[in-house]
Design an enzyme around this catalytic site. Structure first.
Site, PDB file in Angstrom:
ATOM      1  N   GLU A  56       0.811  -1.215   0.000  1.00 33.57           N
ATOM      2  CA  GLU A  56       0.000   0.000   0.000  1.00 33.57           C
ATOM      3  C   GLU A  56       0.847   1.270   0.000  1.00 33.57           C
ATOM      4  O   GLU A  56       0.439   2.284  -0.565  1.00 33.57           O
ATOM      5  CB  GLU A  56      -0.922   0.001   1.226  1.00 33.57           C
ATOM      6  CG  GLU A  56      -1.962  -1.106   1.243  1.00 33.57           C
ATOM      7  CD  GLU A  56      -3.100  -0.857   0.281  1.00 33.57           C
ATOM      8  OE1 GLU A  56      -3.506   0.311   0.129  1.00 33.57           O
ATOM      9  OE2 GLU A  56      -3.586  -1.824  -0.335  1.00 33.57           O
ATOM     10  N   ASP A  74      -8.382   5.738  -8.338  1.00 32.47           N
ATOM     11  CA  ASP A  74      -8.999   4.414  -8.514  1.00 32.47           C
ATOM     12  C   ASP A  74     -10.524   4.488  -8.418  1.00 32.47           C
ATOM     13  O   ASP A  74     -11.189   3.457  -8.305  1.00 32.47           O
ATOM     14  CB  ASP A  74      -8.450   3.418  -7.492  1.00 32.47           C
ATOM     15  CG  ASP A  74      -8.778   3.798  -6.049  1.00 32.47           C
ATOM     16  OD1 ASP A  74      -9.310   4.909  -5.833  1.00 32.47           O
ATOM     17  OD2 ASP A  74      -8.519   2.992  -5.144  1.00 32.47           O
ATOM     18  N   THR A  79      -7.790   8.093  -0.515  1.00 32.48           N
ATOM     19  CA  THR A  79      -7.360   6.887   0.188  1.00 32.48           C
ATOM     20  C   THR A  79      -6.426   7.336   1.300  1.00 32.48           C
ATOM     21  O   THR A  79      -5.518   8.124   1.058  1.00 32.48           O
ATOM     22  CB  THR A  79      -6.627   5.922  -0.763  1.00 32.48           C
ATOM     23  OG1 THR A  79      -7.535   5.472  -1.763  1.00 32.48           O
ATOM     24  CG2 THR A  79      -6.069   4.725  -0.012  1.00 32.48           C
TER      25      THR A  79
END
Length: 271
Positions: A56, A74, A79
């Site tokens: 990640e 995405d 995020t």
């Protein structure tokens, strides 16, 4: 001599012998305890956090990621944090709502109306321009870090470990589940964790159903790779190919160290 004498003495008494015979002797108990170690063992959990962080965040320092936040394009909006909470998928909203319950008036509380509006989209409406700065500021607060830990465990870690144990897979299998649920969630869409598992069930059986553990995990990873390739943002499958498959091919079902793997071409090691 003391142990032998005790055994001989107890052999003269029929009923107590039966009682003692039903209790697991110390070596068996230790063996069972070792076999029962799961990903929720603190040392194994720390390994899991590091491996996920390598994928990640390209770093083993997962604790440095509480402050992380960006839009990785995405379709999930921002995020952020130690597990990739997303503004577009509801888990970031849940996190900030919980944080506000335990600490009213925190620096992120004012964004709750906007987070509710953007849920289900990649919109930043009502979040820009200061949300990312305020997220990093909140990450300095121990209560916010605890909130991230809690939501990670509640939504992702605990369910994947529970399903892994129910399926009869060991530490590696539980980690494979965890990494999948982190990326794909456990919703109703075709690429969600539950449907990845369902796809795998059409090819193999988990140990709890009499299947071979390695064959089952390979089937699960095949289904996971299929799911990843459905999204351009997740189409690089190296976190499976050059990490999880490496451990599986070596037969390291207990995820024992040392561990060596690659993600996106970067090499990582846990001694």
């Amino acid at each position: 001599m003391l142990a032998i004498g005790a055994l001989l003495g107890s052999a003269l008494i029929a009923v107590p012998v039966t009682a003692h015979a039903t209790a697991a002797p110390a070596p068996t108990a230790r063996t069972s305890a070792a076999a029962a170690v799961g990903l929720d063992d603190p040392a194994k959990k720390e390994i899991a956090m590091k491996i996920v962080s390598s994928a990640e965040n390209s770093s083993l320092d997962w604790k440095a990621q509480y402050k992380y936040i960006e839009d990785i394009d995405d379709g999930r909006g921002y995020t952020a944090g130690i597990i990739g909470f997303c503004s577009g998928t509801g888990d970031m909203l849940d996190l900030v709502e919980y944080y506000t319950q335990v600490k009213p008036g925190n620096v992120l509380a004012k964004y709750l109306p906007a987070l509710r509006r953007v849920d289900g989209s990649d919109s930043h409406a009502g979040l820009d321009p200061n949300f990312t700065k305020d997220w990093a500021k909140a990450a300095q607060d121990a209560e916010f870090r605890k909130a991230q830990d809690r939501e990670r465990d509640r939504v992702y870690f605990n369910p994947s470990v529970q399903q892994g144990k129910a399926d009869g897979v060991g530490v590696l299998g539980q980690f494979i589940y965890y990494d999948a649920i982190v990326m794909h969630g456990d919703g109703t869409d075709s690429t969600s964790f539950r449907n990845i598992r369902k796809r795998a069930l059409s090819k193999a059986k988990p140990p709890s159903q009499g299947g071979n553990e390695t064959a089952w995990l390979n089937a699960f990873l095949d289904a996971r790779v299929w799911a990843m390739k459905q999204e351009e943002a997740h189409s690089d499958t190296s976190r499976v190919d050059t990490a999880q498959r490496v451990f599986l091919k070596k037969g390291n079902l207990n995820l024992n160290t040392p561990l060596d793997w690659k993600v996106y071409g970067d090499s990582f090691h846990i001694g």
